[in-house]
Design a protein around this motif. Structure first.
Motif, mmCIF file in Angstrom:
data_model
loop_
_atom_site.group_PDB
_atom_site.id
_atom_site.type_symbol
_atom_site.label_atom_id
_atom_site.label_comp_id
_atom_site.label_asym_id
_atom_site.label_seq_id
_atom_site.Cartn_x
_atom_site.Cartn_y
_atom_site.Cartn_z
ATOM 1 N N MET A 39 31.452 43.007 29.153
ATOM 2 C CA MET A 39 32.271 43.697 30.161
ATOM 3 C C MET A 39 33.743 43.467 29.858
ATOM 4 O O MET A 39 34.175 42.337 29.686
ATOM 5 N N THR A 40 34.547 44.498 29.779
ATOM 6 C CA THR A 40 35.985 44.354 29.567
ATOM 7 C C THR A 40 36.654 44.135 30.903
ATOM 8 O O THR A 40 36.075 44.367 31.969
ATOM 9 N N GLU A 41 37.931 43.740 30.825
ATOM 10 C CA GLU A 41 38.675 43.567 32.061
ATOM 11 C C GLU A 41 38.839 44.891 32.798
ATOM 12 O O GLU A 41 38.937 44.932 34.007
ATOM 13 N N ILE A 42 38.892 46.016 32.044
ATOM 14 C CA ILE A 42 39.013 47.314 32.688
ATOM 15 C C ILE A 42 37.770 47.603 33.523
ATOM 16 O O ILE A 42 37.831 48.209 34.580
ATOM 17 N N ASP A 43 36.584 47.139 33.059
ATOM 18 C CA ASP A 43 35.331 47.407 33.744
ATOM 19 C C ASP A 43 34.967 46.325 34.763
ATOM 20 O O ASP A 43 33.879 46.346 35.320
ATOM 21 N N ARG A 44 35.844 45.378 34.999
ATOM 22 C CA ARG A 44 35.492 44.262 35.871
ATOM 23 C C ARG A 44 35.280 44.747 37.302
ATOM 24 O O ARG A 44 35.846 45.760 37.718
ATOM 25 N N PRO A 45 34.493 44.007 38.075
ATOM 26 C CA PRO A 45 34.264 44.406 39.466
ATOM 27 C C PRO A 45 35.560 44.392 40.267
ATOM 28 O O PRO A 45 36.520 43.682 39.932
ATOM 29 N N ALA A 46 35.574 45.195 41.332
ATOM 30 C CA ALA A 46 36.747 45.222 42.208
ATOM 31 C C ALA A 46 36.987 43.833 42.780
ATOM 32 O O ALA A 46 36.046 43.125 43.151
ATOM 33 N N GLU A 47 38.253 43.448 42.888
ATOM 34 C CA GLU A 47 38.620 42.119 43.360
ATOM 35 C C GLU A 47 39.814 42.257 44.289
ATOM 36 O O GLU A 47 40.735 43.036 44.001
ATOM 37 N N THR A 48 39.813 41.529 45.395
ATOM 38 C CA THR A 48 40.964 41.584 46.283
ATOM 39 C C THR A 48 42.134 40.847 45.651
ATOM 40 O O THR A 48 41.937 39.955 44.802
ATOM 41 N N LEU A 49 43.340 41.187 46.063
ATOM 42 C CA LEU A 49 44.519 40.517 45.523
ATOM 43 C C LEU A 49 44.506 39.016 45.818
ATOM 44 O O LEU A 49 44.772 38.219 44.902
ATOM 45 N N PRO A 50 44.205 38.572 47.041
ATOM 46 C CA PRO A 50 44.158 37.121 47.270
ATOM 47 C C PRO A 50 43.175 36.412 46.353
ATOM 48 O O PRO A 50 43.462 35.324 45.842
ATOM 49 N N ASP A 51 42.004 37.010 46.145
ATOM 50 C CA ASP A 51 41.024 36.388 45.259
ATOM 51 C C ASP A 51 41.532 36.353 43.821
ATOM 52 O O ASP A 51 41.334 35.357 43.110
ATOM 53 N N ALA A 52 42.155 37.437 43.380
ATOM 54 C CA ALA A 52 42.678 37.495 42.009
ATOM 55 C C ALA A 52 43.798 36.480 41.803
ATOM 56 O O ALA A 52 43.860 35.805 40.772
ATOM 57 N N LEU A 53 44.678 36.354 42.793
ATOM 58 C CA LEU A 53 45.756 35.370 42.699
ATOM 59 C C LEU A 53 45.193 33.952 42.653
ATOM 60 O O LEU A 53 45.656 33.118 41.867
ATOM 61 N N ALA B 248 45.665 49.724 37.648
ATOM 62 C CA ALA B 248 46.890 49.075 38.125
ATOM 63 C C ALA B 248 46.845 48.718 39.599
ATOM 64 O O ALA B 248 47.870 48.309 40.166
ATOM 65 N N THR B 249 45.680 48.823 40.226
ATOM 66 C CA THR B 249 45.594 48.598 41.672
ATOM 67 C C THR B 249 46.131 47.224 42.075
ATOM 68 O O THR B 249 46.912 47.100 43.030
#
Length: 309
Positions: free
Chosen positions: A1-15, A294-295
């Motif tokens: 899985m590439t980063e482009i195909d990664r599951p949706a993630e909220t901004l707080p979780d990503a941070l 870019a979300t």
């Protein structure tokens, strides 16, 4: 899985995920550097591992992710930038600069140790940053590593962050032979574009370099980074006026006490908030060509504008 195909993630979780990875990588990098003094090592760790949002590394990681680069490949460039950022905070907090006792809710490095140790800890982190960028594990292409080194050096040096800090001191009237420049919006914007914005621009440029971005893509990220740099500083100015020291994690009201010209002073609180809304819209538009990839970066623009610490 590439980063482009990664599951949706909220901004707080990503941070949070990025901050955890950055902290672990920073700790390993300082350990590998093997400072000869245990006191120096502890002071470097105090400066670099005291928490924080890790926004700049996040921008490196997410800018690289636009081009399918996974976090682990972007992490060396991300922590190199964070080393420079943390060095700058250790030095900015010194009595000769901003004379702060609190940073990220903890004693500043010179308060936890002493001024000389704080200077050396900052120096150690600054030089460690370039050691990290020079390592083949940062990127297999020597040309990319050289470009990363050059970009960070420009952002951190006399034409970037250090130059902006010098303008900031001059704006306080620190230098008898230089006078005190009259405050105006263009002057404040230029000062903050260097002092605050330069490292944010490097963050996005570093991610683009790692991702082998084409010139138009690099230009879009450059526009985005310049816009969020302005938004970051306006939000910071608002926090200095309206924030609570316990929530912000550092002293507030210092800009006004020092007689500094700020965006809030020149635009007013309402005008500053209106400018933040405009900048968020501009940041979103700058990345529209990347689509949903870019979300998180677009959401980060709003997060920067509305932050409370």
């Amino acid at each position: 899985m590439t980063e482009i195909d990664r599951p949706a993630e909220t901004l707080p979780d990503a941070l949070s995920r990025c901050a955890d990875a950055v902290a672990a990588a920073l700790e390993q990098a300082i350990a590998r550097a093997q400072p000869v003094s245990d006191r120096l090592s502890r002071a470097m760790r105090h400066a670099a591992l005291a928490g924080g949002k890790r926004l700049r590394p996040f921008l490196v990681v997410e800018s690289a992710a636009l081009f399918g680069v996974p976090m682990e490949r972007a992490l060396p460039a991300a922590i190199a930038l964070e080393c420079v950022h943390c060095y700058s905070l250790a030095h900015d907090d010194l009595p000769a600069m901003d004379d702060d006792d609190l940073r990220r809710g903890q004693p500043t490095v010179h308060r936890a140790y002493d001024e000389a140790t704080a200077i050396l800890a900052g120096d150690g982190l600054l030089t460690l940053a370039f050691e990290i960028l020079a390592e083949p594990t940062t990127d297999p292409d020597p040309a990319v590593r050289i470009a990363l080194v050059a970009s960070l050096a420009r952002a951190a040096g006399g034409e970037g962050m250090v130059g902006g800090q010098m303008l900031d001191l001059a704006a306080e009237g620190r230098f008898a032979d230089a006078g005190r420049p009259a405050p105006d919006l263009a002057g404040v914007a230029r000062l903050q574009e260097l002092k605050t914005g330069a490292l944010l621009r490097h963050a996005c440029e570093a991610g683009a370099l790692i991702g082998r971005a084409a010139p138009p893509e690099m230009a879009q990220l450059n526009t985005y980074s310049r816009v969020i740099g302005r938004a970051f500083q306006i939000a910071d100015d608002l926090l200095d006026v309206e924030g609570d020291a316990a929530a912000v994690g550092k002293a507030v009201g210092k800009d006004s006490a020092a007689g500094k010209a700020t965006f809030v002073e020149l635009l007013g609180v309402a005008g500053a908030r209106a400018e933040l809304d405009r900048l968020v819209g501009e940041a979103h538009a700058a990345l529209a060509g990347f689509g949903t990839r870019a979300t998180l970066l677009q959401e980060a623009a709003r997060f920067i504008a509305e932050r409370r610490n």
